[in-house]
Design a protein around this motif. Sequence first.
Motif, PDB file in Angstrom:
ATOM      1  N   ALA A 111      30.054  57.228   3.322  1.00 16.54           N
ATOM      2  CA  ALA A 111      29.213  57.128   2.120  1.00 16.54           C
ATOM      3  C   ALA A 111      29.604  58.188   1.090  1.00 16.54           C
ATOM      4  O   ALA A 111      29.805  57.887  -0.085  1.00 16.54           O
ATOM      5  N   GLY A 112      29.715  59.423   1.542  1.00 18.08           N
ATOM      6  CA  GLY A 112      30.018  60.517   0.617  1.00 18.08           C
ATOM      7  C   GLY A 112      31.364  60.352  -0.061  1.00 18.08           C
ATOM      8  O   GLY A 112      31.473  60.354  -1.288  1.00 18.08           O
ATOM      9  N   TYR A 113      32.394  60.184   0.733  1.00 15.67           N
ATOM     10  CA  TYR A 113      33.731  60.061   0.163  1.00 15.67           C
ATOM     11  C   TYR A 113      33.945  58.712  -0.504  1.00 15.67           C
ATOM     12  O   TYR A 113      34.661  58.611  -1.494  1.00 15.67           O
ATOM     13  N   CYS A 166      31.866  58.492 -12.783  1.00 18.46           N
ATOM     14  CA  CYS A 166      32.320  59.304 -11.650  1.00 18.46           C
ATOM     15  C   CYS A 166      31.194  60.233 -11.195  1.00 18.46           C
ATOM     16  O   CYS A 166      30.894  60.317 -10.002  1.00 18.46           O
ATOM     17  N   ARG A 167      30.561  60.909 -12.134  1.00 17.04           N
ATOM     18  CA  ARG A 167      29.454  61.804 -11.775  1.00 17.04           C
ATOM     19  C   ARG A 167      28.301  61.020 -11.155  1.00 17.04           C
ATOM     20  O   ARG A 167      27.716  61.451 -10.167  1.00 17.04           O
ATOM     21  N   LEU A 168      27.992  59.865 -11.730  1.00 17.01           N
ATOM     22  CA  LEU A 168      26.906  59.043 -11.192  1.00 17.01           C
ATOM     23  C   LEU A 168      27.222  58.605  -9.765  1.00 17.01           C
ATOM     24  O   LEU A 168      26.354  58.655  -8.884  1.00 17.01           O
ATOM     25  N   LEU A 169      28.448  58.196  -9.513  1.00 15.02           N
ATOM     26  CA  LEU A 169      28.837  57.791  -8.162  1.00 15.02           C
ATOM     27  C   LEU A 169      28.752  58.964  -7.186  1.00 15.02           C
ATOM     28  O   LEU A 169      28.371  58.783  -6.025  1.00 15.02           O
ATOM     29  N   HIS A 170      29.076  60.168  -7.640  1.00 17.78           N
ATOM     30  CA  HIS A 170      28.911  61.354  -6.788  1.00 17.78           C
ATOM     31  C   HIS A 170      27.431  61.570  -6.463  1.00 17.78           C
ATOM     32  O   HIS A 170      27.084  61.881  -5.320  1.00 17.78           O
ATOM     33  N   VAL A 171      26.577  61.421  -7.453  1.00 20.54           N
ATOM     34  CA  VAL A 171      25.135  61.599  -7.228  1.00 20.54           C
ATOM     35  C   VAL A 171      24.629  60.550  -6.236  1.00 20.54           C
ATOM     36  O   VAL A 171      23.882  60.877  -5.301  1.00 20.54           O
ATOM     37  N   ILE A 172      25.033  59.314  -6.419  1.00 15.08           N
ATOM     38  CA  ILE A 172      24.611  58.250  -5.497  1.00 15.08           C
ATOM     39  C   ILE A 172      25.115  58.543  -4.085  1.00 15.08           C
ATOM     40  O   ILE A 172      24.353  58.481  -3.111  1.00 15.08           O
ATOM     41  N   GLY A 173      26.382  58.872  -3.967  1.00 10.60           N
ATOM     42  CA  GLY A 173      26.964  59.159  -2.654  1.00 10.60           C
ATOM     43  C   GLY A 173      26.294  60.328  -1.964  1.00 10.60           C
ATOM     44  O   GLY A 173      25.993  60.272  -0.764  1.00 10.60           O
ATOM     45  N   SER A 200      35.325  71.925  -2.310  1.00 14.22           N
ATOM     46  CA  SER A 200      34.948  70.653  -2.923  1.00 14.22           C
ATOM     47  C   SER A 200      33.610  70.166  -2.389  1.00 14.22           C
ATOM     48  O   SER A 200      32.768  69.682  -3.147  1.00 14.22           O
ATOM     49  N   LEU A 201      33.420  70.289  -1.089  1.00 12.62           N
ATOM     50  CA  LEU A 201      32.148  69.884  -0.490  1.00 12.62           C
ATOM     51  C   LEU A 201      31.006  70.734  -1.048  1.00 12.62           C
ATOM     52  O   LEU A 201      29.967  70.209  -1.469  1.00 12.62           O
TER      53      LEU A 201
END
Length: 109
Positions: free
Chosen positions: A57-59, A24-31, A83-84
């Motif tokens: 992309a972000g969400y 989840c954290r990795l996907l947030h970093v990628i996004g 959250s943003l």
Amino acid sequence: METKITSFQEFYPFYLSQHKNKICRLLHVIGTTVVLALTLTSILYLNPALLILVPIAGYGFAWVGHFFFEKNKPATFKYPLWSLKSDFKMYFDILSNKLSLDASKDKTL
């Protein structure tokens, strides 16, 4: 009855508690990286149409992380602006090594 969070200082620890899974954290970093790249590319090439892809992309990356790996509801549904802000804070905290992709290795903030 659920307690309402009234400050960003209260919110950020809650936000991190909703982001303990490495993927989840990795996907947030990628996004977030894709969001920043799209925004910069849009500005450099004077192409505002690229900005349409920013929320996708972000969400998109973040929500895949929440629904499939973290298995919780994104905090953005209840606290969209905090959250943003927290997403960018977590992103830069991970890049600066204040946080880890592995939440169990996080230093106290």
